[in-house]
Each structure stands twice: as C-alpha cells, then as structure tokens.
Design a protein around this motif. Structure first.
Motif, PDB file in Angstrom:
ATOM      1  N   PRO A  26       0.800  -1.193   0.027  1.00 45.41           N
ATOM      2  CA  PRO A  26      -0.117  -0.025  -0.099  1.00 45.41           C
ATOM      3  C   PRO A  26       0.713   1.229  -0.072  1.00 45.41           C
ATOM      4  O   PRO A  26       2.105   1.380   0.591  1.00 45.41           O
ATOM      5  N   PRO A  27       0.430   2.269  -0.839  1.00 45.18           N
ATOM      6  CA  PRO A  27       1.337   3.408  -0.772  1.00 45.18           C
ATOM      7  C   PRO A  27       1.667   4.141   0.477  1.00 45.18           C
ATOM      8  O   PRO A  27       2.772   4.529   0.612  1.00 45.18           O
ATOM      9  N   GLU A  28       0.702   3.973   1.446  1.00 44.71           N
ATOM     10  CA  GLU A  28       1.158   4.667   2.667  1.00 44.71           C
ATOM     11  C   GLU A  28       2.207   3.973   3.382  1.00 44.71           C
ATOM     12  O   GLU A  28       2.799   4.342   4.362  1.00 44.71           O
ATOM     13  N   PRO A  34       9.130  -1.539   7.945  1.00 45.37           N
ATOM     14  CA  PRO A  34       8.319  -2.711   8.094  1.00 45.37           C
ATOM     15  C   PRO A  34       8.514  -3.361   9.445  1.00 45.37           C
ATOM     16  O   PRO A  34       9.388  -3.084  10.051  1.00 45.37           O
ATOM     17  N   PRO A  35       7.377  -4.019   9.819  1.00 47.64           N
ATOM     18  CA  PRO A  35       7.861  -4.810  11.247  1.00 47.64           C
ATOM     19  C   PRO A  35       8.878  -5.601  11.127  1.00 47.64           C
ATOM     20  O   PRO A  35       9.732  -5.967   9.860  1.00 47.64           O
ATOM     21  N   LYS A  36       9.708  -5.955  12.090  1.00 45.23           N
ATOM     22  CA  LYS A  36      11.000  -6.493  12.036  1.00 45.23           C
ATOM     23  C   LYS A  36      11.034  -7.494  11.467  1.00 45.23           C
ATOM     24  O   LYS A  36      12.126  -7.954  10.758  1.00 45.23           O
ATOM     25  N   GLU A  40      14.937  -4.714   7.760  1.00 47.02           N
ATOM     26  CA  GLU A  40      14.859  -3.165   8.016  1.00 47.02           C
ATOM     27  C   GLU A  40      14.631  -2.242   6.837  1.00 47.02           C
ATOM     28  O   GLU A  40      14.362  -1.070   7.132  1.00 47.02           O
ATOM     29  N   TRP A  41      14.434  -2.528   5.789  1.00 46.67           N
ATOM     30  CA  TRP A  41      14.254  -1.888   4.623  1.00 46.67           C
ATOM     31  C   TRP A  41      12.845  -1.551   4.164  1.00 46.67           C
ATOM     32  O   TRP A  41      12.122  -2.751   4.145  1.00 46.67           O
ATOM     33  N   ASN A  42      12.322  -0.553   3.879  1.00 44.32           N
ATOM     34  CA  ASN A  42      10.854  -0.483   3.473  1.00 44.32           C
ATOM     35  C   ASN A  42      11.067  -0.901   1.897  1.00 44.32           C
ATOM     36  O   ASN A  42      12.073  -1.078   1.367  1.00 44.32           O
ATOM     37  N   ALA A  43       9.647  -0.832   1.329  1.00 46.24           N
ATOM     38  CA  ALA A  43       9.887  -1.201  -0.293  1.00 46.24           C
ATOM     39  C   ALA A  43      10.569   0.080  -1.002  1.00 46.24           C
ATOM     40  O   ALA A  43      11.295  -0.691  -2.058  1.00 46.24           O
ATOM     41  N   ALA A  44      10.458   1.179  -0.849  1.00 47.10           N
ATOM     42  CA  ALA A  44      11.432   2.110  -1.669  1.00 47.10           C
ATOM     43  C   ALA A  44      12.634   2.013  -1.560  1.00 47.10           C
ATOM     44  O   ALA A  44      13.521   1.891  -2.463  1.00 47.10           O
TER      45      ALA A  44
END
Length: 165
Positions: A26-28, A34-36, A40-44
């Motif tokens: 989801p864009p938000e 993210p949860p552990k 550690e990395w988000n999608a971006a």
C-alpha cells in the motif's frame, strides 16, 4: 540454448514482477519501516538498492565483456550515502526500468563464447558472464520475495510483534 534470449525474457519479466510487487505494498507503507520480521528496509529502499546496484555494479560489469574497462571499485560504491534520507519512488521506478532496459540491450551483444568466458570484476572477482547475469536473475527474485512478503504479511507480523513485546 540461446542464453541472450532466455535472460532477456527472464530479466524483463523479473523487472516487471518486481515493479508489480512494489505496487502491491500500500502506498502509505512504501516508505515506512516494516515490522522487524520483514527486515530493515521499506519497499522504496529495496527499489533504490536494486536501481543503485544494477546501475553502478551490474551494467558497468557487463560492459567488461564488451571490452570496456571499469574504473569503479567497492570503496567508491556507497549506497547508503546515495540513499540519504530517501528518494522519490516514481523517479526510481522510471530509472529502474531504464537501467534494466540497458541490460537487456547489452544482452543482444553477447555470443555463446562470451557467456562462458571469465573476467575480473571489481565486486565478485573472476566470474563468467553467465554467473554475473545469473546473479542479477537471483537478486531480482530475492528482492521481489522481500517486497511481496511486505505486501502479504505486514499486518500479520505487526500483530505478532504487538502481542509478543
């Protein structure tokens, strides 16, 4: 087997699958940590990593088999500094498509002999072109998996973490 054609098909489909996976988060949440259990990395950040790696390591390394020299080394490769505080998602998607298209274009220049020739690369030592391009295939699958895990399991892992603090 025509390795150039096979990898063209696989790397093209893999890139589209990875981009699709980014869109499933989801864009938000694309810029949120993210949860552990999901890393550690988000999608971006996964997208930036793929772009940076392919632009600065893979494409220049592929050109070694076409007779071009490569002046970058691991000390010059500072992905975290390049990431900074983040990058624009749409720009990264456009750039990732461009860099992957450059790889697909390079594949057209490799004959059967080149696929099996070993060359010195700054990141992986002495490897064949087949190994190098196979690594890109594997790397795409790995990060597609990571991003799809965010899309599918975020809520479940977030709930688990809240219940087990």
């Amino acid at each position: 087997m025509d390795l150039s054609q096979w990898f063209t098909d696989q790397l093209n489909a893999g890139a589209e699958g990875f981009i699709w996976a980014i869109g499933q988060v989801p864009p938000e949440r694309q810029l949120l940590t993210p949860p552990k259990l999901l890393g550690e990395w988000n999608a971006a950040r996964h997208l930036f990593h793929m772009l940076y790696y392919e632009q600065n390591a893979v494409v220049p390394s592929m050109k070694i088999w076409l007779g071009q020299s490569l002046t970058i080394n691991e000390a010059d490769f500072d992905e975290d500094a390049a990431w900074g505080d983040g990058q624009d998602l749409q720009t990264m998607l456009t750039d990732f498509r461009r860099v992957r298209a450059e790889q697909l274009e390079l594949l057209l220049h490799f004959n059967d002999q080149l696929w099996h020739e070993t060359r010195q690369t700054p990141f992986w030592g002495n490897v064949t072109l087949l190994w190098l391009v196979s690594k890109t295939f594997q790397h795409t699958a790995e990060h597609t998996h990571d991003v799809m895990s965010m899309a599918l399991f975020w809520d479940m892992y977030e709930k688990y973490e809240q219940e087990h603090q």
